[in-house]
Design a protein around this motif. Structure first.
Motif, mmCIF file in Angstrom:
data_model
loop_
_atom_site.group_PDB
_atom_site.id
_atom_site.type_symbol
_atom_site.label_atom_id
_atom_site.label_comp_id
_atom_site.label_asym_id
_atom_site.label_seq_id
_atom_site.Cartn_x
_atom_site.Cartn_y
_atom_site.Cartn_z
ATOM 1 N N PHE A 14 0.825 -1.214 0.000
ATOM 2 C CA PHE A 14 0.000 0.000 0.000
ATOM 3 C C PHE A 14 0.860 1.267 0.000
ATOM 4 C CE2 PHE A 14 -1.435 3.442 2.754
ATOM 5 C CZ PHE A 14 -2.488 3.918 1.986
ATOM 6 N N CYS A 16 -0.026 5.561 -0.285
ATOM 7 C CA CYS A 16 -1.042 6.601 -0.488
ATOM 8 C C CYS A 16 -0.783 7.273 -1.846
ATOM 9 C CB CYS A 16 -0.950 7.619 0.637
ATOM 10 S SG CYS A 16 -1.977 9.065 0.313
ATOM 11 N N ILE A 17 -1.847 7.460 -2.632
ATOM 12 C CA ILE A 17 -1.639 8.077 -3.948
ATOM 13 C C ILE A 17 -2.043 9.555 -3.944
ATOM 14 C CG2 ILE A 17 -1.691 5.956 -5.307
ATOM 15 C CD1 ILE A 17 -4.653 6.507 -5.874
ATOM 16 N N ALA A 18 -2.305 10.080 -2.737
ATOM 17 C CA ALA A 18 -2.490 11.517 -2.505
ATOM 18 C C ALA A 18 -3.406 12.192 -3.539
ATOM 19 C CB ALA A 18 -1.132 12.187 -2.404
ATOM 20 N N CYS A 21 -5.826 10.341 -5.814
ATOM 21 C CA CYS A 21 -6.860 9.508 -5.193
ATOM 22 C C CYS A 21 -8.252 10.003 -5.599
ATOM 23 C CB CYS A 21 -6.703 9.576 -3.676
ATOM 24 S SG CYS A 21 -7.926 8.617 -2.790
ATOM 25 N N ASP A 23 -10.780 9.776 -3.835
ATOM 26 C CA ASP A 23 -11.485 10.224 -2.633
ATOM 27 C C ASP A 23 -10.483 11.029 -1.810
ATOM 28 O OD1 ASP A 23 -13.367 10.423 -0.604
ATOM 29 O OD2 ASP A 23 -13.921 8.313 -0.696
ATOM 30 N N THR A 24 -10.880 11.433 -0.604
ATOM 31 C CA THR A 24 -9.893 11.945 0.342
ATOM 32 C C THR A 24 -10.135 11.178 1.635
ATOM 33 O OG1 THR A 24 -11.374 13.650 1.163
ATOM 34 C CG2 THR A 24 -9.901 14.280 -0.626
ATOM 35 N N CYS A 25 -9.089 11.032 2.429
ATOM 36 C CA CYS A 25 -9.206 10.197 3.633
ATOM 37 C C CYS A 25 -10.394 10.628 4.484
ATOM 38 C CB CYS A 25 -7.981 10.314 4.516
ATOM 39 S SG CYS A 25 -6.428 10.199 3.694
ATOM 40 N N PHE A 108 -4.932 6.978 9.554
ATOM 41 C CA PHE A 108 -5.755 6.484 8.438
ATOM 42 C C PHE A 108 -4.859 6.180 7.238
ATOM 43 C CE2 PHE A 108 -8.438 6.729 4.726
ATOM 44 C CZ PHE A 108 -9.630 6.191 5.137
ATOM 45 N N PRO A 109 -5.030 5.089 6.528
ATOM 46 C CA PRO A 109 -6.074 4.062 6.627
ATOM 47 C C PRO A 109 -5.629 2.799 7.379
ATOM 48 C CG PRO A 109 -4.923 3.830 4.552
ATOM 49 C CD PRO A 109 -4.196 4.909 5.322
ATOM 50 N N CYS A 127 -10.441 3.360 2.318
ATOM 51 C CA CYS A 127 -9.450 4.016 1.450
ATOM 52 C C CYS A 127 -9.434 3.258 0.116
ATOM 53 C CB CYS A 127 -8.074 3.946 2.120
ATOM 54 S SG CYS A 127 -6.697 4.138 0.957
ATOM 55 N N PRO A 128 -9.625 3.949 -1.007
ATOM 56 C CA PRO A 128 -9.683 3.245 -2.293
ATOM 57 C C PRO A 128 -8.409 2.473 -2.618
ATOM 58 C CG PRO A 128 -10.282 5.569 -2.568
ATOM 59 C CD PRO A 128 -9.827 5.398 -1.150
ATOM 60 N N GLU A 129 -7.273 2.992 -2.209
ATOM 61 C CA GLU A 129 -6.020 2.310 -2.548
ATOM 62 C C GLU A 129 -5.859 1.039 -1.700
ATOM 63 O OE1 GLU A 129 -4.616 3.011 -5.179
ATOM 64 O OE2 GLU A 129 -2.728 1.942 -5.006
HETATM 65 S S1 SF4 Z 1 -7.949 7.731 0.970
HETATM 66 FE FE1 SF4 Z 1 -6.074 6.446 0.914
HETATM 67 S S2 SF4 Z 1 -5.072 6.797 -1.085
HETATM 68 FE FE2 SF4 Z 1 -6.658 8.370 -0.767
HETATM 69 S S3 SF4 Z 1 -5.529 10.127 0.093
HETATM 70 FE FE3 SF4 Z 1 -6.294 8.932 1.841
HETATM 71 S S4 SF4 Z 1 -4.699 7.402 2.377
HETATM 72 FE FE4 SF4 Z 1 -4.206 8.277 0.349
#
Ligand code: SF4
Length: 433
Positions: A14, A16-18, A21, A23-25, A108-109, A127-129
């Motif tokens: 995993f 984070c793709i920031a 993404c 969505d947002t966390c 998170f996540p 979290c989508p990722e």
């Molecule tokens: S939801 Fe997951 S992939 Fe998206 S910004 Fe947050 S930690 Fe990163």
């Protein structure tokens, strides 16, 4: 069952793709701020009057709350955090680093659970990722040793702690029981529905002496109760027993209309709670594609037939893929949500089957999945469409439904005392869906 600290393989991959993404966390979450953190945040920004004022407007104090909830970040009406910048990144983190983030934002996540001295790390599918990493790879759930200084355990003091105490038989034997559940779940020669029925039967076999607050393991009765526990667990290793449960279960035919009605109410109620555009658009698409926006019992039955047809089409064309999503997400649930949170193992298995049913309906109703019916045969492009629909479904339900107080109380109301033959019957009803 590992005796060392672990994390599932998907969490080692995993990242984070920031800003990439979808969505947002924090969207749709309630973000609590502890008293000490709130003071530190105010102190750090105090030299900048503009930032100080902005923070004051974004955070609502909650002086009567628990020490970990002395304030809340006030989300915007669209469900997003007011501290996000124009690139949808956290302005607080960008300016001051992770140390100033509230615990939930900093962790998170990741989900960290301490069983006695042993640590287990997993992720939340919200979290989508994480959802992608967990659902799509065959080896995603394989437990691997957790390195001593893991970047996933940044605030160990916030980890969930489950004391493993010899006086509390429910938690003391929990790892053994969960290991047996995982072994059952891995019997992939049976469909997931049959494996859920097997888990229900296993839980039913333990139901009269192994539950939260049991006295059956006290004093001299302990060795007898432990022998009985092991006997039940070993019974569900036997191929003849598993075959018999599978045979009886697959002979069951139950009408699915009432389940469809229940799931429709859940989705509509969550959409009415204003959970943001991505979730609302998914629910609208599902209700529309299954013609569930309004309608009575006959429409529910019609939707159930549509659902059943789509499901058999999915299994025929994309069986291996679809089975992987559901197998991985159910195994993930066993690691991420300890059954000791439920008053009994049967109540926990009921929650598992209810969750699988809701996910199955939502995925079958996903507009992108509905379109796949018109593709003559699977292609890499159509599989990619399916993967995207699955990740969106599992992620949005994890974020907006599964932890919501109204869904949790609905599940609690449905399961009632969570014990006995009546609860096993409810497990079988949702497992057949
Ligand atoms: S939801 Fe997951 S992939 Fe998206 S910004 Fe947050 S930690 Fe990163």
């Amino acid at each position: 069952m590992p005796s060392e600290s672990t994390l599932p393989r998907y969490m080692t991959r995993f990242r984070c793709i920031a800003e990439r993404c979808e969505d947002t966390c924090c969207s749709g979450l309630k973000v609590p701020v502890s008293g000490s953190h709130w003071q530190r945040m105010q102190a750090v920004v105090s030299s900048d009057p503009e930032e100080s004022e902005r923070l004051r407007q974004c955070v609502s104090p909650n002086p009567g709350g628990a020490p970990t909830e002395q304030a809340f970040i006030q989300m915007r009406p669209d469900g997003h955090c007011p501290l996000l910048d124009a690139e949808r990144l956290c302005s607080l983190q960008r300016r001051h680093g992770d140390a100033l983030l509230p615990d939930i934002c900093a962790t998170f996540p990741r989900v960290v659970t301490r069983w006695g001295e042993r640590v287990e790390v997993s992720g939340t599918l919200a979290c989508p990722e994480v959802a992608r990493s967990c659902l799509l790879e065959e080896d995603a759930l394989e437990p691997v040793p957790l390195p001593a200084s893991s970047p996933h355990v940044t605030r160990p003091e916030t980890a969930r702690h489950i004391p493993v105490d010899t006086e509390d038989a429910y938690t003391f034997h929990a790892e053994t029981v969960r290991a047996a559940m995982l072994r059952l779940l891995h019997r992939r020669e049976y469909p997931l529905a049959s494996r859920l029925a097997m888990l229900g039967q296993l839980a039913y076999g333990l139901d009269d002496f192994y539950f939260r607050g049991t006295e059956a393991f006290r004093g001299e009765a302990r060795s007898g109760a432990e022998a009985r526990l092991n006997k039940v667990l070993q019974r569900f290793e036997r191929p003849d027993i598993l075959d018999a449960v599978h045979r009886d279960f697959t002979g069951l035919t139950l009408p699915g209309g009432p389940c469809v009605g229940l799931f429709r109410s859940v989705l509509k109620a969550r959409m009415a709670a204003g959970r943001g555009e991505r979730f609302s658009s998914l629910v609208r698409g599902v209700l529309d594609s299954l013609r569930l926006e309004n309608g009575g019992a006959s429409d529910l039955d019609a939707a159930w037939h549509t659902y059943a047809e789509r499901w058999s089409h999915l299994e025929a064309r994309y069986g291996e893929r679809v089975h992987r999503y559901f197998h991985n997400s159910t195994e993930h649930q066993l690691w991420r949500a300890p059954f000791t949170d439920s008053p009994s193992l049967l109540a926990y298995v009921f929650r598992l089957t209810l969750r699988v049913g809701l996910l199955r309906l939502t995925l079958a109703g996903h507009p992108r999945v509905a379109e796949l019916r018109h593709k003559p045969s699977p292609t890499s492009e159509s599989q990619e469409h399916l993967d995207r629909a699955a990740v969106e479904t599992f992620q949005l339900l994890a974020k907006h439904v599964e932890q919501s107080p109204d869904y949790l109380s609905l599940a609690e109301g449905l399961v009632g005392p969570g014990r006995g033959a009546e609860t096993l019957g409810k497990v079988l009803v949702f497992a057949t869906f």
